[in-house]
Structure formats: structure tokens, C-alpha cells
Design a protein around this motif. Structure first.
Motif, PDB file in Angstrom:
ATOM      1  N   LYS A 481       0.826  -1.205   0.000  1.00 37.04           N
ATOM      2  CA  LYS A 481       0.000   0.000   0.000  1.00 37.04           C
ATOM      3  C   LYS A 481       0.862   1.259   0.000  1.00 37.04           C
ATOM      4  CE  LYS A 481      -3.571   0.013   2.786  1.00 37.04           C
ATOM      5  NZ  LYS A 481      -4.418   0.166   4.016  1.00 37.04           N
ATOM      6  N   ALA A 482       1.890   1.292   0.849  1.00 33.26           N
ATOM      7  CA  ALA A 482       2.759   2.471   0.917  1.00 33.26           C
ATOM      8  C   ALA A 482       3.503   2.670  -0.396  1.00 33.26           C
ATOM      9  CB  ALA A 482       3.750   2.330   2.067  1.00 33.26           C
ATOM     10  N   LEU A 485       1.009   4.213  -3.001  1.00 34.40           N
ATOM     11  CA  LEU A 485       0.738   5.641  -2.808  1.00 34.40           C
ATOM     12  C   LEU A 485       1.965   6.476  -3.137  1.00 34.40           C
ATOM     13  CD1 LEU A 485      -1.736   7.310  -1.842  1.00 34.40           C
ATOM     14  CD2 LEU A 485      -1.992   4.836  -1.690  1.00 34.40           C
ATOM     15  N   THR A 588      -6.247   9.894   2.145  1.00 28.39           N
ATOM     16  CA  THR A 588      -5.165   8.925   2.076  1.00 28.39           C
ATOM     17  C   THR A 588      -3.832   9.596   1.766  1.00 28.39           C
ATOM     18  OG1 THR A 588      -6.766   7.298   1.281  1.00 28.39           O
ATOM     19  CG2 THR A 588      -4.455   6.743   1.019  1.00 28.39           C
ATOM     20  N   HIS A 592      -0.530   9.142   4.070  1.00 27.59           N
ATOM     21  CA  HIS A 592       0.735   8.604   3.546  1.00 27.59           C
ATOM     22  C   HIS A 592       1.891   9.566   3.816  1.00 27.59           C
ATOM     23  CE1 HIS A 592       3.524   6.514   0.875  1.00 27.59           C
ATOM     24  NE2 HIS A 592       3.855   7.711   0.414  1.00 27.59           N
ATOM     25  N   ARG A 596       5.296   8.999   6.023  1.00 27.84           N
ATOM     26  CA  ARG A 596       6.650   9.207   5.492  1.00 27.84           C
ATOM     27  C   ARG A 596       7.454  10.100   6.443  1.00 27.84           C
ATOM     28  NH1 ARG A 596       6.251   9.400  -0.353  1.00 27.84           N
ATOM     29  NH2 ARG A 596       8.206  10.579  -0.456  1.00 27.84           N
ATOM     30  N   GLU A 625      -4.828   4.062   9.197  1.00 22.04           N
ATOM     31  CA  GLU A 625      -4.201   4.163   7.879  1.00 22.04           C
ATOM     32  C   GLU A 625      -2.796   4.760   7.970  1.00 22.04           C
ATOM     33  OE1 GLU A 625      -5.474   3.200   4.665  1.00 22.04           O
ATOM     34  OE2 GLU A 625      -6.634   2.021   6.095  1.00 22.04           O
ATOM     35  N   ASP A 628      -0.566   1.968   8.986  1.00 18.18           N
ATOM     36  CA  ASP A 628      -0.361   1.035   7.867  1.00 18.18           C
ATOM     37  C   ASP A 628       0.738   1.549   6.936  1.00 18.18           C
ATOM     38  OD1 ASP A 628      -2.316  -0.559   8.868  1.00 18.18           O
ATOM     39  OD2 ASP A 628      -3.746  -0.259   7.249  1.00 18.18           O
ATOM     40  N   HIS A 629       0.657   2.815   6.584  1.00 18.52           N
ATOM     41  CA  HIS A 629       1.656   3.401   5.684  1.00 18.52           C
ATOM     42  C   HIS A 629       3.010   3.537   6.386  1.00 18.52           C
ATOM     43  CE1 HIS A 629      -0.779   4.450   2.129  1.00 18.52           C
ATOM     44  NE2 HIS A 629      -1.768   4.565   2.993  1.00 18.52           N
ATOM     45  N   CYS A 633       6.635   2.263   5.104  1.00 24.89           N
ATOM     46  CA  CYS A 633       7.771   3.189   4.948  1.00 24.89           C
ATOM     47  C   CYS A 633       8.966   2.732   5.789  1.00 24.89           C
ATOM     48  CB  CYS A 633       7.364   4.600   5.364  1.00 24.89           C
ATOM     49  SG  CYS A 633       6.090   5.334   4.302  1.00 24.89           S
TER      50      CYS A 633
END
Length: 943
Positions: A481-482, A485, A588, A592, A596, A625, A628-629, A633
Motif C-alpha cells: 500500500k505504501a 501511494l 489517504t 501517507h 513518510r 491508515e 499502515d503506511h 515506509c
């Protein structure tokens, strides 16, 4: 009534008084138990229709229980007793809104719009006055009724919805603005096929919108024993548009990127175009709304704007007048003139109110006030269509409101994904490029659908869009997912690189600014923010402006605003939100970039490091979320930091409590699910396996009582992904059925992990497990596994679902061969005997169902891992005998028929369907998201 007064929370005098009133009106006291329970807790009374006798009883009961008049909702009107007036009765019910408590009077409110409706209201009221009214008055004279109930047949006139010419011109301008804001889906950062230039593609929303479907039809929640209809028995995944014509109050629950906002924008755009008569009327085609009724005027409001109004300070939000806060928000969004005009239309019941993003406000107090405002608006403007949206948290207070139908958006299936691809390709390749389109589509389908991990991401509309963008540009797809995006945002940055360079900025600088802004909004002291004042946003860019451009703090605000204003215009990453505010184009993107920024912080366990930033939010649903990202990362930087993350999460269990252990196991389960893409598993030395073993106490009665459901659920899901020790496919736990010798019944429904063994053992390709009819049906349908099997495999200790009776029966045959034991589907008498409790109508006894006891009435929204509700065990120790999923039974529903019995109710069914006696039916070939099965086995009496 008197027997159940403790259960209902009534005192003895209250129970005696209410029983007396019910008796006077010659009604059944059992019919009022649920209503009285809700009145006692000062909640909205249940949805339903009320004849005059029932109305009088309910209002008197509210008086006895000292319920505030203003808390009693309007009550529907029962017209079923009006014999011989079928057409007029229908019109009467359609244009009559209900009985409204007002001071000491009860008023009937009607809004007829045609001569025929006016006459229908007159005649139906006249009929009630002559037939039912004398008996009701006779009852009222025998006790102190608190209201004046008088039925005076005054003149009924048509409602006048006409607008002055200047108001019509104002409305026309407003509707054009709505269309301009909603008519297209902007997908930016798409390179041309040759790679020679950058371009954005604007998709007309009606052409590109792929219809969303819900996992359950709210109408099915009302079905119960004796109320089953042939026309609803095959209802499965229902398009959301099918519900707009049936429900005037609809709450849509969906995962991030699930398409909720796009659906509301579609409604606004289609209705605005129809109101302006732009082209052929489209509301029937796109929204399922009748063309015979007036077009409702759309009012689209992001609820973050309502939260902003509340935060700025406004009169106290309480009581029936709280709807005025929504008017204040409308003034800020649309201006005073438009707001005043929209109020007229709302008062006349001519609007569709679209409220988006109930979950976006992190402050619990503000969110509660938002619910109060919403509730007041629903009552004050009850004749309008209301559609609300939320992520799967923060919505329960709204879902419980009177007459609010709650639906959960289902993820895209293969059919929707292919439809999306086709619409996407048609936008990229016009008709004159049909040959290129036909060559491109198979390539895209293969890239997305042939990889299980990518196929899972494609079930989410926003992720699917991102996959299409990245595939178009790079011809390959990342599996994380990361990573996905990051690729999308890289292309968005590249699309405007030249413009940025002309203004003196690089893409690297812009990305640093976006990360700084996203982290500041996400970790705001008042909770995660989704829109902020532009000046505040500029001040968060101090580090990149100083490091990259040497801009000092005294010039930061001015320079920062100039940079952000330019990027808000066309970057596709940030945009203007209202007057003077900024937000990320999609939630989203903010999550993200915040992740980061977090991953770039220090590893040190002190303020300023990533651990101190995320630790307070490990089980904060607002941060799901982001985490998750963040994990993705962090994986980019190597395994040392992942090990450090696991070690620190497990370190939160130092107090030794089951609660902290369950919390840590649940968090790590979610983290490790994300990390499967990176082939990561924690080293043994970190203690992950040991933690999984110790957390098994959550499945005991005593342990479950000490841990909140949400934490039990998360920990159980983690066990499912890592390997739940309770589940052995070849030795399922079987318990005797009380009072029935020689029969064992599965302690749990059959799980995904168990059924997967059948698939891996060639169960779908070996004819010996399938009778000839079953095999032929399977082959004709092309079944090789249950529906949405990739997604089900993500939750291995949940009940297997979306499989037919034939597939369930074949599994039983396979297990019987593997074990040489007589496994089969349960007979109905076996199942019912196991579910029956002599102390009450539910498997656990007499207590009414509630959220911590079982999964029902959409209180979770999906099936849950087996066995996490030990307090609801049946007398023989069998678990999940009510709620969660329906279960296939061997027996036919009727002699000579072909439908099979299903038992127990499910996660989407209401309290009535949780009773042990509930039974229903399905065609043997039906596959449904909340339908599974349980094993039965005959044993010798000596064993």
C-alpha cells in the motif's frame, strides 16, 4: 410486563401503571417491551407505524417514565386498518408524516401536493374518526392522559412550493455551482502513452462512477419469523442506488477510499442537473429515484465544515434547536442568500441533504455535538432525504437514530473491477482508438487480477484508481500500500514539475512541505485534522523553507501561503477547502505523507522520535491508515527498525495485564499483515510467539470480561493470521448436544482455515465428495472456491462464508473421508436442541442481546473470529449460536421444496433474529456474505 420489569429497568409502580394502560386499550403487553426499554433509556423509540390505540399507550408510557416531550420522535401512522381504501391509503401514508408531540397536543402533519393526495388525507382521517376514534376516547377517559387528542377535520390544502422569480434565479446559480464542484473525477499525473508530456484526465462522474454495493439490504433486517416473503429471499449484494428510493435516512459506512464521497458527489451532480433540466432526466438511471416525484435539491456538506463551525463558537448545542448550527455552516459554505433559500426548500421537504465524513472529527466532544446537530436536523427537516457517510468508527450514535438505515459498503468484486477497467479504458481511449483500448485492457487485467496481493488492493476503489494510474505510467505494479501511494504521489509531483520550477521550487522541496504539513495536521494537539487555516498551514513549513530556501520565520507565512495557494490550484495533492482553508485532495494522501514524515524521525525513545509520536495512537482508529503506511515506509529502511518496532510494541505489556497483552497482539497482528508484502516475520527472540500463546485467555469467560470487545477482536484477528491454535482442520472441536444422545455439534462454525485445507486437498476437483447433482451445479457455476476467497483468507479464524449448501455438504464428505468419522451438516432438530436454553428465548438465556454479548444488528459490520463472545454460549458450550453468520442446515425448508433451512441470524440482523427459534431459508445454490455452516457428527453411544 410485571415479570420483565427488572429487565426493562422499570420500578414496580411504573410497571403496574403501564400494564393498566395497555390493558385498558386491549393490547398485548409483549409488543411494547422493546419500545419501553428504549424510552426508559431516553433513546428514540423504534421505527414503526402506530394506530391510535398504540399511539395513546406509548405517549402515556413516556409520561409515566418522565420522558421529555421533545425527546419523543414523530410516530408513523398505521393505515392498514383502513378497509377498502387501497389507493387512498397508499397516498395517505405517502404524504402524511406522522403524529407530532407539541406541548400538550398531538398534531398530525401532512404535506399533500396534488388534489388526489388532499382528498386521500381527508377521507382516511374521516374514516379513522368514525371507526377507531370513539373506542380510543373511551380508553382515555379511564386514566389521566397527558395530551389533548382531538381529531378536528379542518380543511386540508395543498402545500405550495412555488418560488419567486428572484429566488428561482438564485437557485439556478446555486445548482450550477453544485454541478461545477461535482461533475467530474479528476485523475491527475497521468503521462501520455508516449511519455512525451504530462496531462490530467477529467472523467465525467456519471460515466466513470462504478456502482457501489452494500453487504446487506436494510430491508432484510426487518424480516422475522412469520414475516418472510418470497420476493426478498434472494437479496444479496444490493447497489446503493437501490436504497435511495426506499430509505429517507441512509447512513453509509465504508473503509477509507471505499467510494463514499464519490457516491455523495454523484447524487449531488445528478440531482442538480435534473433540477436544471440539463439533458434527459438521469436520477432514475443513476440513483434509482422516481421521475414522477419532484427533484430534491442537493445540499452537499463535508462534516469537517460543521466541526469547524462548532469549534469557532456557537450557541450551546442541545435540544431541538441544534439544527440551526447546520444553517450557520451552510451560510459559511454557500452564503447567506443561498442558505436562506435552501432553508425554505428544506422546510418544504424538497432537498437531499448529503453529509460526508462523520468520522473525520477526532474530538469526541465535537463529534457528539455533530451527532446532536444531525439528529436535530433529521427531526426538524424530516421530510427531506438525508444521506450520511462515515468510516467504520464514530458512527454508532448516528446509526441508532430513529429510522436511520445503516449499510456497509462491500468491497469491489471481480465484476465491479472489470467494469471499472472498462470505464477507465474508455476514458483513456476514445471510440476512434478502440483498437488500442482492446489491446490495453487485457494487459491491465492481467497485471491486477493475476497477483493475489494486488487483487486484494483492487477491491478498494481509490486503491484501484491508483493501481490504474501507476500501471498506465510504469507498466508494473507495486504490491504494498505504501509503495503504491508513493508511486501515485510521485507522478502527481512530476505532472507539475515544470510549473513549480518556474516558480522557483523543486519537487523535492514540495514533497518536504507536504510531509511537514501532513504530520502537523495528523498530530495536531486537538486530534487529527483534515482541513486547516491556510496561514496556520504555511507556518508548519518552517523547516523545508529554511533548509531548502533559507527563508527566515518573519517571512515564512507570506512565502508559505504563496507556495500553497499555487499548489492548491492544480497539483492534485492539496486543494482549497472553503474560504481560506486547505486540505489534502484525498485523506489517504495526508495519511501517507504523515507516515513518510514519521519514518524519517529518530529511532530514539524520546520526544522527537517516531516511537513517542505513534505510541499514543497504536489502537486509535483515526490513525489506522497512518500506521499502515508508516510500517511500509519503515520497511524501506531495513529489518533492524522493524524489529525495533515489534520490540517496543511488545514492551507495552509490562504491566502483565490481559488487556495490555490483547492490545499489543492486536496491534502487531495488523502490522505483520502489512509486512507480509516484505516477507517479514519477527525473530523468535522478540517474544511474538509467546505473546500469542498467553493471549488465548481472551476466549475464556473470565478473560473476555476483562478485555473490551475491540481489543479481543484485534487480538483474535492477529491469531487468525499467525495460526489460531484452537483450529485443527482434521480434529474440529465437537461438543455433545444436551438431551440428544449420539450427536456431536461443532463448538464453532467451520472457519476459513479449515475450509482452505479442503481446497488445498483438491476438494473442488475430486468427484468423490460431490453427489452427481452437486458436481454438475458446481461445474456449471464455475466454482473453484468460495466467493471473494482472497479476502476471506485474510481472516482465517472467521467463519467461512459465501459458499453454497452444496459446497458445505461436500466439505463434510471430504472431512468424513479424511478422518473416517461421520461428519455431516446438522439436522434442524439437532441444531435447535443445541441452541435452546430452558431459561430464555436466546441461546444464553433471557437477557436481551447487547454489543459485548454477540455480533448482531451491524454493531461490527462484518463477521468476527469464532468464539470471541464466550458469554453467549449455549447450554452445551456451543459458541456463536446466535449472530455472526447464518448456518446451512441439511433439512429442506418445506416438504417437496428445494430450499434449505438456515438458522440463527447474523451480524446484520436485528434483535428478533437472535432468538433460538428463528429460522429462514435459502436456495441451495445461494452464496451470501453472512452465511456459513457448522459440523455435526453421529457417534456410537459407547464412545
Amino acid at each position: 410486563m410485571k415479570k420483565n420489569m427488572d429487565q426493562l429497568g422499570l420500578t414496580r409502580p411504573q410497571a403496574n401503571a403501564i400494564s393498566s394502560v395497555i390493558s385498558i386499550h386491549d393490547l398485548n403487553p409483549d409488543e411494547f417491551q422493546q419500545e419501553l426499554s428504549q424510552l426508559k433509556t431516553i433513546q428514540a423509540s423504534p421505527v414503526g407505524s402506530y394506530n391510535l390505540h398504540r399511539l395513546a399507550v406509548l405517549l402515556k408510557a413516556a409520561d409515566i417514565l418522565h420522558c421529555d416531550n421533545s425527546r419523543i420522535p414523530s410516530l408513523g401512522i398505521d393505515a392498514d386498518n383502513l378497509e377498502g381504501l387501497d389507493r387512498k391509503k397508499y397516498l395517505y401514508r405517502y404524504c402524511t408524516d406522522g403524529w407530532i408531540p407539541d406541548g400538550t397536543q398531538i398534531l398530525i402533519q401532512a404535506s399533500p401536493r396534488t388534489d388526489e393526495e388532499v382528498e386521500a388525507v381527508r377521507e382516511c382521517l374521516r374514516y379513522m374518526k368514525n371507526s377507531e376514534w370513539p373506542a380510543v376516547l373511551g380508553g382515555l377517559e379511564r386514566y389521566n392522559f397527558p395530551y389533548q387528542l382531538e381529531m378536528e377535520l379542518k380543511d386540508v390544502t395543498m402545500q405550495d412550493d412555488g418560488l419567486r422569480q428572484d429566488e428561482q434565479e438564485l437557485l439556478t446559480t446555486y445548482l450550477k455551482d453544485v454541478i461545477a464542484a461535482t461533475y467530474r473525477i479528476d485523475i491527475q499525473g497521468i503521462y501520455s502513452m508516449s511519455g512525451a508530456g504530462h496531462k490530467s484526465i477529467y472523467f465525467p462522474i456519471e460515466q466513470h462512477y462504478t456502482p457501489l454495493k452494500t453487504m446487506s439490504n436494510p430491508a432484510r433486517l426487518e424480516e422475522a419469523v412469520g414475516m418472510i416473503r418470497e420476493d426478498v429471499r434472494s437479496a444479496e449484494r444490493v447497489p446503493l442506488t437501490d436504497l435511495l428510493s426506499s430509505y429517507r435516512r441512509l447512513l453509509i459506512i465504508g473503509e477509507p477510499g471505499g467510494g463514499k464521497t464519490t457516491f455523495l458527489r454523484l447524487i449531488a451532480c445528478v440531482l442538480a442537473k435534473d433540477a436544471l433540466e440539463q439533458g434527459e432526466p438521469a436520477r432514475k438511471l443513476h440513483l434509482g429515484l422516481s421521475l414522477d416525484e419532484p427533484v430534491p435539491i442537493p445540499i452537499f456538506i463535508r462534516l469537517s465544515a460543521l466541526a469547524g463551525t462548532l469549534k469557532k463558537g456557537c450557541p450551546a448545542v442541545n435540544g431541538a434547536g441544534a439544527w440551526r448550527v447546520l444553517l450557520q455552516t451552510m451560510e459559511e459554505l454557500f452564503g447567506k442568500e443561498n442558505s436562506a433559500l435552501l432553508q425554505i426548500l428544506l422546510d418544504n421537504g424538497n432537498c437531499a441533504v448529503l453529509l460526508d465524513g462523520l468520522d473525520e472529527e477526532p474530538d469526541e466532544n465535537i463529534r457528539k455535538q455533530m451527532v446532536d446537530v444531525t439528529n436535530a436536523a433529521l427531526h426538524h427537516w424530516e421530510n427531506n432525504l438525508f444521506v450520511l457517510s462515515s468510516r467504520p468508527f464514530g458512527y454508532h450514535a448516528v446509526a441508532s437514530l430513529e429510522e436511520m438505515a445503516t449499510v456497509h459498503i462491500d468491497s469491489f468484486g471481480r465484476e465491479e473491477i472489470l467494469e471499472f477497467f472498462n470505464r477507465w479504458a474508455c476514458a483513456l481511449f476514445p471510440d476512434e482508438e478502440k483498437r488500442n483500448r482492446e489491446a490495453y485492457l487485457p494487459e491491465l487485467e492481467s497485471a491486477v487480477l493475476n497477483m493475489p496481493r494486488i487483487r486484494l488492493m483492487a477491491k478498494n476503489p481509490v486503491m484501484l484508481t491508483c493501481l490504474c494510474v501507476v500501471h498506465w505510467n510504469e507498466r508494473k505494479l507495486p504490491e504494498g500500500k505504501a509503495d503504491l501511494l508513493a508511486a501515485v504521489l510521485r507522478w502527481l509531483l512530476n505532472a507539475k514539475e515544470e510549473k513549480r520550477r518556474q516558480r522557483g521550487y523543486s519537487n523535492t522541496f514540495a514533497e518536504e512541505c507536504f510531509k511537514a504539513l501532513a504530520l502537523a495536521m495528523t498530530s495536531h494537539r486537538n486530534g487529527k485534522q483534515v482541513r486547516m487555516d491556510l496561514a496556520w498551514a504555511a507556518e508548519q513549513l518552517a523547516v523545508p523553507f529554511l533548509d531548502e530556501l533559507g527563508v527566515q520565520h518573519d517571512r515564512l507565512r507570506q512565502k508559505g501561503i504563496i507556495f500553497l495557494e499555487a499548489d492548491m490550484i492544480d497539483s492534485g495533492i492539496v486543494e482549497q477547502a472553503g474560504s481560506g482553508d486547505i486540505r489534502f485532495w484525498h485523506y489517504t494522501f495526508q495519511e501517507h505523507y504523515a507516515a513518510r514524515a514519521l519514518a524519517e524521525l529518530s529511532d530514539a525513545d524520546r520526544p522527537g522520535g517516531w516511537w513517542q509520536a505513534i505510541k499514543p495512537h497504536l489502537d486509535d482508529r483515526q490513525w489506522d491508515e497512518v500506521l499502515d503506511h508508516f510500517v511500509g515506509c519503515l520497511a524501506w529502511t531495513g529489518r533492524r527498525r522493524l524489529n525495533l518496532l515489534v520490540e517496543r510494541v511488545l514492551g507495552t505489556t509490562a504491566d502483565g495485564s490481559l488487556t495490555s497483552l490483547a492490545r499489543a497482539v492486536g496491534v502487531l497482528g495488523r502490522i505483520l499483515r502489512i509486512l507480509t508484502v516484505y516477507d517479514y516475520q519477527p525473530p523468535t527472540r522478540l517474544g511474538w510467539e509467546e505473546a500469542r500463546g498467553r493471549v488465548m485467555d481472551i476466549f475464556t469467560l473470565e478473560g473476555a470480561s476483562r478485555v473490551l470487545f475491540e481489543q479481543r477482536m484485534a487480538a483474535a484477528e492477529a491469531l487468525g493470521r499467525a495460526g489460531d491454535p484452537r483450529i485443527d482442520p482434521l480434529a474440529p472441536e465437537m461438543f455433545p448436544v444436551p438431551g440428544m444422545d449420539g450427536v456431536l455439534l461443532g463448538r464453532y462454525p467451520v472457519t476459513v482455515a479449515e475450509y482452505n485445507r479442503f481446497i488445498e486437498n483438491n476438494g473442488y476437483r475430486d468427484r468423490q465428495y460431490w453427489e452427481e447433482k452437486w458436481w454438475n451445479i458446481k461445474e456449471n457455476e464455475g466454482w473453484a472456491e468460495p466467493e471473494d476467497w482472497d479476502e476471506q483468507l485474510e481472516h482465517k479464524n472467521r467463519p467461512v462464508t459465501k459458499l453454497s449448501w452444496y459446497e458445505a455438504a461436500a466439505y463434510c464428505n471430504w472431512l468424513a473421508v479424511q478422518t473416517n468419522l461421520s461428519y455431516r451438516l446438522p439436522r434442524e432438530k439437532e441444531w435447535e436442541k443445541a441452541a435452546t436454553n430452558p431459561n430464555g428465548e436466546y441461546p444464553w438465556g433471557k437477557d436481551y442481546p447487547y454489543r459485548e454479548l454477540l455480533n448482531f444488528d451491524e454493531n461490527v459490520g462484518t463477521p468476527t473470529p469464532v468464539g470471541i463472545y464466550p458469554a453467549s454460549a449455549a447450554p452445551g458450550g456451543h459458541l456463536d449460536m446466535s449472530g455472526n453468520v447464518w448456518e446451512w442446515i441439511w433439512d429442506l425448508f418445506k416438504k417437496g421444496g428445494s430450499d434449505r433451512v438456515i438458522r440463527r441470524g447474523s451480524c446484520s440482523d436485528n434483535m428478533r433474529s437472535c432468538r433460538s427459534a428463528i429460522r429462514y431459508f435459502r436456495r441451495s445454490g445461494d452464496r451470501h456474505y453472512n452465511l456459513g455452516f457448522r459440523l455435526s457428527r453421529s457417534v456410537s453411544l459407547g464412545l
